[in-house]
Design a protein around this motif. Structure first.
Motif, short mmCIF file in Angstrom:
data_model
loop_
_atom_site.label_atom_id
_atom_site.label_comp_id
_atom_site.label_asym_id
_atom_site.label_seq_id
_atom_site.Cartn_x
_atom_site.Cartn_y
_atom_site.Cartn_z
N GLY A 142 23.53 33.07 42.81
CA GLY A 142 23.22 32.90 41.28
C GLY A 142 23.56 34.27 40.41
O GLY A 142 23.50 34.39 39.41
N SER A 143 24.03 35.17 41.31
CA SER A 143 24.39 36.59 40.73
C SER A 143 25.93 36.28 40.23
O SER A 143 26.37 35.73 40.59
CB SER A 143 23.99 37.78 41.78
N PHE A 144 26.24 37.49 39.46
CA PHE A 144 27.83 37.43 38.98
C PHE A 144 28.31 38.87 39.34
O PHE A 144 27.69 39.86 39.56
CB PHE A 144 27.71 37.26 37.38
N ILE A 145 29.60 38.44 39.72
CA ILE A 145 30.41 39.86 39.84
C ILE A 145 31.49 39.77 38.66
O ILE A 145 31.65 38.85 37.96
CB ILE A 145 31.41 39.61 41.29
N GLN A 146 31.80 41.01 38.21
CA GLN A 146 32.61 41.14 37.19
C GLN A 146 34.09 41.80 37.70
O GLN A 146 34.31 42.72 38.32
CB GLN A 146 32.10 42.10 36.08
N ILE A 147 35.29 41.05 37.22
CA ILE A 147 36.40 41.64 37.65
C ILE A 147 37.01 41.94 36.45
O ILE A 147 37.38 41.22 35.29
CB ILE A 147 37.36 40.39 38.25
N TYR A 148 37.81 43.24 36.37
CA TYR A 148 38.34 43.70 35.12
C TYR A 148 39.76 43.68 35.29
O TYR A 148 40.41 44.19 36.12
CB TYR A 148 37.76 45.37 35.24
N VAL A 149 40.19 43.11 34.27
CA VAL A 149 41.71 42.99 34.09
C VAL A 149 42.49 43.24 32.93
O VAL A 149 42.01 43.22 31.93
CB VAL A 149 42.26 41.22 34.17
N ASP A 150 43.41 44.15 33.12
CA ASP A 150 44.29 44.97 32.25
C ASP A 150 45.70 44.69 32.27
O ASP A 150 46.45 45.11 33.10
CB ASP A 150 43.95 46.59 32.35
N LYS A 151 46.19 43.96 31.39
CA LYS A 151 47.59 43.66 31.04
C LYS A 151 48.06 42.91 32.40
O LYS A 151 48.89 43.52 33.10
CB LYS A 151 48.36 44.84 30.76
N ASP A 152 47.37 42.13 32.91
CA ASP A 152 47.76 41.08 34.23
C ASP A 152 47.71 41.94 35.43
O ASP A 152 48.19 41.79 36.49
CB ASP A 152 49.19 40.75 33.98
N LYS A 153 46.84 43.15 35.21
CA LYS A 153 46.66 44.05 36.39
C LYS A 153 45.17 43.95 36.76
O LYS A 153 44.50 44.30 35.89
CB LYS A 153 47.26 45.52 36.33
N ILE A 154 44.60 43.80 38.04
CA ILE A 154 43.09 44.03 38.24
C ILE A 154 42.94 45.43 38.50
O ILE A 154 43.54 45.99 39.53
CB ILE A 154 42.94 43.23 39.46
N VAL A 155 41.88 45.96 37.76
CA VAL A 155 41.83 47.43 37.90
C VAL A 155 40.30 47.68 38.55
O VAL A 155 40.04 48.81 39.10
CB VAL A 155 41.86 48.24 36.57
N ASP A 156 39.58 46.57 38.62
CA ASP A 156 38.09 47.00 39.27
C ASP A 156 37.43 45.82 39.44
O ASP A 156 37.69 44.61 38.96
CB ASP A 156 37.48 47.90 38.28
#
Length: 251
Positions: A87-101
Motif C-alpha cells: 500500500g505504500s508509494f515510491i516516487q520516481i523523478y524523471v527530468d527530460k526523459d532521464k531518471i534522476v532519482d
C-alpha cells in the motif's frame, strides 16, 4: 500678412488659425531637425534619451523571460508514483526523459538506475516482484512461476507467498553493464528458513539463471560495489567478484 483689426468680425477666427499654423510649423521644424538634423548637428543625445527608454523596456522583458525559464527548469521534473503491494508509494523523478532519482519514504525498496538513466529496476519484496520503469511504462521482469527441472513441476509465486508471506521470491536488483540484472532469491527451494541465492536475468532473452549460493538469510547483508571489471559483492565480511560475462562468483 497684416495684423487684423480687433474690431473685425473674424478676428478670433483668424487668430485661432494663426496659432494652429504656428504650432504645425514648430512641429514640422522639430521633425526635420530630428530626422535630418544629424547631417548638420550632433543630436544623438536626443535619440539616446528615447533609445535608452526602449533598452530599459527590453531589459525588463529579458529579466522576466529568464525568470520564467528558470521556473520551467525547476518544474521540469515529473514525479511518477508506483503503489507497492503493502500500500505504500515510491516516487520516481524523471527530468527530460532521464531518471534522476527514486525515493521510498518507508526505506524498504532496493533499486538501481541504469548508467544512461533511461530505466530503473526496483523490488517490491512483499509481492515478490522486480519492476523495470523506462520513464513511460512499468514492466515486471521477474517471473511469476518457477519450473523445477528435477521434479518436472511448476511452482507459482502466488501459492508460495500465500503459504509463506515472508518468502523472498525476487529482491535487491542490480543492473550490470551488459544489460543483465542480478537479484537475490530463495529459489529454487521453498523451506521457510532456506538460504538466499544469487540469480542473473538477461533483459533481452528474459531468461534467468542461478549463479551461486550466498550462504545467508538476510537480504540486507548483501552490498553491491561497482567494479571496472565487473561487480564486487560484499556478503557480510566477505567480498566476491562477478566478472563481466561470467556466471561464477570469485572470492
Amino acid at each position: 500678412m497684416g495684423k487684423p483689426s480687433i474690431f473685425s468680425r473674424d478676428y478670433e477666427k483668424i487668430m485661432r488659425r494663426r496659432r494652429i499654423n504656428m504650432i504645425l510649423f514648430i512641429l514640422l521644424i522639430i521633425s526635420i531637425i530630428y530626422f535630418f538634423g544629424d547631417k548638420f548637428f550632433n543630436i544623438n543625445f536626443l535619440k539616446g534619451i528615447k533609445f535608452g527608454n526602449q533598452n530599459e523596456k527590453k531589459s525588463s522583458s529579458l529579466v522576466k523571460k529568464d525568470l520564467k525559464n528558470d521556473y520551467k527548469t525547476e518544474n521540469s521534473v515529473n514525479i511518477i508514483k508506483y503503489k507497492k503491494e503493502d500500500g505504500s508509494f515510491i516516487q520516481i523523478y524523471v527530468d527530460k526523459d532521464k531518471i534522476v532519482d527514486i525515493k521510498d519514504p518507508s526505506g524498504n525498496t532496493n533499486f538501481d538506475i541504469s548508467d544512461d538513466k533511461t530505466f530503473v529496476v526496483f523490488d517490491d519484496i512483499k509481492s515478490g516482484k522486480i519492476i523495470m520503469f523506462d520513464t513511460v511504462n512499468f514492466t515486471e521482469i521477474s517471473k511469476d512461476y518457477y519450473r523445477s527441472p528435477k521434479l518436472g513441476k511448476i511452482f507459482y509465486r502466488k501459492d508460495i507467498l500465500k503459504s509463506n508471506p515472508n518468502y523472498i521470491w525476487a529482491a535487491k536488483p542490480y543492473i550490470l553493464s551488459d544489460k543483465k540484472v542480478i537479484f537475490i532469491s530463495q529459489l529454487p527451494y521453498f523451506k521457510k528458513n532456506s538460504q538466499l541465492y544469487l540469480w542473473i536475468l538477461d533483459l533481452k532473452t528474459k531468461n534467468s539463471k542461478r549463479i551461486s549460493s550466498l550462504s545467508i538469510k538476510d537480504v540486507n547483508s548483501v552490498e553491491y560495489i561497482p567494479y571496472s571489471e565487473g561487480l564486487k559483492i560484499k556478503i557480510e565480511n566477505n567480498i566476491y567478484v562477478l566478472k563481466k560475462g561470467s556466471y561464477r562468483l570469485i572470492k
